[in-house]
Design a protein around this motif. Structure first.
Motif, mmCIF file in Angstrom:
data_model
loop_
_atom_site.group_PDB
_atom_site.id
_atom_site.type_symbol
_atom_site.label_atom_id
_atom_site.label_comp_id
_atom_site.label_asym_id
_atom_site.label_seq_id
_atom_site.Cartn_x
_atom_site.Cartn_y
_atom_site.Cartn_z
ATOM 1 N N ASP A 273 0.879 -1.025 -0.051
ATOM 2 C CA ASP A 273 0.101 -0.060 -0.106
ATOM 3 C C ASP A 273 0.844 1.460 -0.097
ATOM 4 O O ASP A 273 0.714 2.346 -0.530
ATOM 5 N N LYS A 274 1.885 1.421 0.714
ATOM 6 C CA LYS A 274 2.661 2.312 0.862
ATOM 7 C C LYS A 274 3.546 2.769 -0.304
ATOM 8 O O LYS A 274 3.676 3.652 -0.825
ATOM 9 N N ILE A 275 3.877 1.665 -1.099
ATOM 10 C CA ILE A 275 4.738 1.689 -2.233
ATOM 11 C C ILE A 275 3.867 2.276 -3.346
ATOM 12 O O ILE A 275 4.149 3.193 -4.186
ATOM 13 N N MET A 276 2.672 1.860 -3.400
ATOM 14 C CA MET A 276 1.821 2.417 -4.561
ATOM 15 C C MET A 276 1.481 3.701 -4.263
ATOM 16 O O MET A 276 1.231 4.272 -5.275
ATOM 17 N N LYS A 277 1.279 4.227 -2.854
ATOM 18 C CA LYS A 277 1.058 5.538 -2.695
ATOM 19 C C LYS A 277 2.226 6.569 -2.924
ATOM 20 O O LYS A 277 1.946 7.670 -3.771
ATOM 21 N N GLU A 278 3.454 6.085 -2.890
ATOM 22 C CA GLU A 278 4.488 6.703 -3.247
ATOM 23 C C GLU A 278 4.506 7.196 -4.722
ATOM 24 O O GLU A 278 5.048 8.112 -5.265
ATOM 25 N N TYR A 279 4.072 6.144 -5.445
ATOM 26 C CA TYR A 279 4.058 6.463 -6.902
ATOM 27 C C TYR A 279 2.802 6.669 -7.496
ATOM 28 O O TYR A 279 2.526 6.672 -8.911
ATOM 29 N N GLU A 280 1.804 7.174 -6.856
ATOM 30 C CA GLU A 280 0.571 7.457 -7.152
ATOM 31 C C GLU A 280 0.394 8.329 -8.509
ATOM 32 O O GLU A 280 -0.303 8.326 -9.534
ATOM 33 N N SER A 281 1.389 9.449 -8.330
ATOM 34 C CA SER A 281 1.452 10.391 -9.284
ATOM 35 C C SER A 281 1.878 9.984 -10.626
ATOM 36 O O SER A 281 1.872 10.725 -11.557
ATOM 37 N N GLU A 282 2.732 8.879 -10.724
ATOM 38 C CA GLU A 282 3.404 8.586 -11.860
ATOM 39 C C GLU A 282 2.638 7.442 -12.814
ATOM 40 O O GLU A 282 2.933 7.189 -13.905
ATOM 41 N N PHE A 283 1.387 7.044 -12.348
ATOM 42 C CA PHE A 283 0.606 6.029 -13.093
ATOM 43 C C PHE A 283 -0.023 6.857 -14.159
ATOM 44 O O PHE A 283 -0.893 7.770 -14.143
ATOM 45 N N GLY A 284 -0.105 6.494 -15.576
ATOM 46 C CA GLY A 284 -0.771 6.909 -16.682
ATOM 47 C C GLY A 284 -1.032 5.859 -17.511
ATOM 48 O O GLY A 284 -0.832 4.585 -17.247
ATOM 49 N N GLU A 285 -1.716 6.147 -18.502
ATOM 50 C CA GLU A 285 -2.402 5.211 -19.574
ATOM 51 C C GLU A 285 -1.078 4.333 -20.278
ATOM 52 O O GLU A 285 -0.982 3.258 -20.646
ATOM 53 N N TYR A 286 0.075 5.325 -20.210
ATOM 54 C CA TYR A 286 1.384 4.995 -20.964
ATOM 55 C C TYR A 286 2.301 4.434 -20.224
ATOM 56 O O TYR A 286 2.457 4.645 -18.980
ATOM 57 N N PHE A 287 3.045 3.060 -20.798
ATOM 58 C CA PHE A 287 4.055 2.623 -20.023
ATOM 59 C C PHE A 287 5.178 3.667 -19.567
ATOM 60 O O PHE A 287 5.762 4.100 -20.504
ATOM 61 N N ASN A 288 5.654 3.656 -18.493
ATOM 62 C CA ASN A 288 6.568 4.845 -18.036
ATOM 63 C C ASN A 288 7.673 4.360 -17.178
ATOM 64 O O ASN A 288 7.551 3.613 -15.987
ATOM 65 N N ILE A 289 8.886 4.366 -17.478
ATOM 66 C CA ILE A 289 9.907 3.907 -16.713
ATOM 67 C C ILE A 289 10.352 5.255 -15.633
ATOM 68 O O ILE A 289 10.711 6.240 -16.146
ATOM 69 N N THR A 290 10.088 5.097 -14.443
ATOM 70 C CA THR A 290 10.289 5.772 -13.547
ATOM 71 C C THR A 290 11.709 6.081 -12.966
ATOM 72 O O THR A 290 12.090 7.079 -12.392
ATOM 73 N N GLU A 291 12.153 4.845 -12.720
ATOM 74 C CA GLU A 291 13.436 4.491 -12.279
ATOM 75 C C GLU A 291 14.342 3.592 -12.891
ATOM 76 O O GLU A 291 13.783 2.793 -13.249
ATOM 77 N N PHE A 292 15.648 4.222 -13.214
ATOM 78 C CA PHE A 292 16.468 2.899 -13.641
ATOM 79 C C PHE A 292 17.785 3.109 -13.135
ATOM 80 O O PHE A 292 18.668 4.098 -13.462
#
Length: 252
Positions: free
Chosen positions: A188-207
């Motif tokens: 739950d905490k992890i999903m909350k942390e990335y809440e603003s990153e979710f969109g329709e398109y596949f997105n690399i947020t960290e590498f």
């Protein structure tokens, strides 16, 4: 990141090297070949042109999980393998793995229409099977050492009262094969942390190439999916393949 690289010594035994790619440490152990199917191997070598006859059937089933190649094709024999240090093994893995990834990427592109149709059907009818199959598609196209995907799930708290199912998080994870678990506070905490990153398109947020870690986000419909992978490399072709898969899974 930890890599498990093996070399078949005989029909009965193989040498396993466990490599810590960050600390550059390696541990070696000799194991019975019956343990190959239970080990989360990342690369396996054999001597000569083909594996020992008694192992060929078993190894044919393993090839979908990681590359299995002749050491001779790389000028590598057992004695040389035994002497390799962590940095040598990491470089060797990267070289062989690049070919395996490319082969998997090409196969996925060639089968993209049927793959997307199959996954769409599972998405509608069997979510657990969908995420198990998606996990395997991601693993083989990324050649991940470990892969986890957190997603929304629905659960009926009181089926007898005809109440609407409540949303919670589940996650599918594994090194060689996937397992699905109910999420807890951590997910739950992890999903909350990335809440603003979710969109329709596949997105690399960290590498982080030095640590071999990748985080990616995507939505299928209204359902967010967070992907966390341990891997050796991530290139533009891999990215394009995953964009194509998730774009095809959108309902339009």
């Amino acid at each position: 990141m930890r890599l498990n690289i093996g070399f078949i010594k005989s029909e009965a035994q193989f040498l396993l090297k466990e490599v810590d790619t960050v600390a550059l440490q390696v541990e070696s152990k000799a194991l019975d070949t019956v343990e190959i199917k239970d080990k989360a191997l990342n690369l396996l070598f054999f001597g000569g042109e083909s594996p020992p006859p008694g192992l060929q059937s078993a190894l044919a089933s393993e090839e979908k999980f990681y590359p299995i190649v002749s050491g001779d094709s790389l000028g590598l024999d057992l004695a040389t393998f035994e002497s390799l240090e962590a940095s040598d093994l990491t470089e060797l893995y990267a070289k062989v793995n690049a070919r395996w990834i490319l082969s998997n990427n090409i196969k996925t592109i060639e089968q993209i229409y049927s793959l997307i149709s199959y996954l769409k059907d599972l998405w509608k009818n069997d979510r657990n099977s969908f995420f198990e199959e998606l996990w395997f598609v991601l693993k083989t196209n990324l050649a991940s050492v470990k892969l986890t995907a957190i997603f929304h799930d629905a659960r009926e708290e009181n089926p007898e009262k005809n109440e609407k199912p409540s949303l919670f998080h589940s996650y599918v994870t594994g090194e060689k094969t996937p397992q699905i678990f109910d999420g807890a506070e951590k997910e739950d905490k992890i999903m909350k942390e990335y809440e603003s990153e979710f969109g329709e398109y596949f997105n690399i947020t960290e590498f982080d190439s030095s640590q071999g870690r990748m985080v990616a986000t995507v939505k299928i419909g209204l359902s967010p999916i967070l992907i966390m992978a341990e891997l050796n490399t991530f290139n533009q072709l891999q990215r394009s393949v995953l964009i194509a898969i998730f774009s095809g899974l959108q309902d339009k």
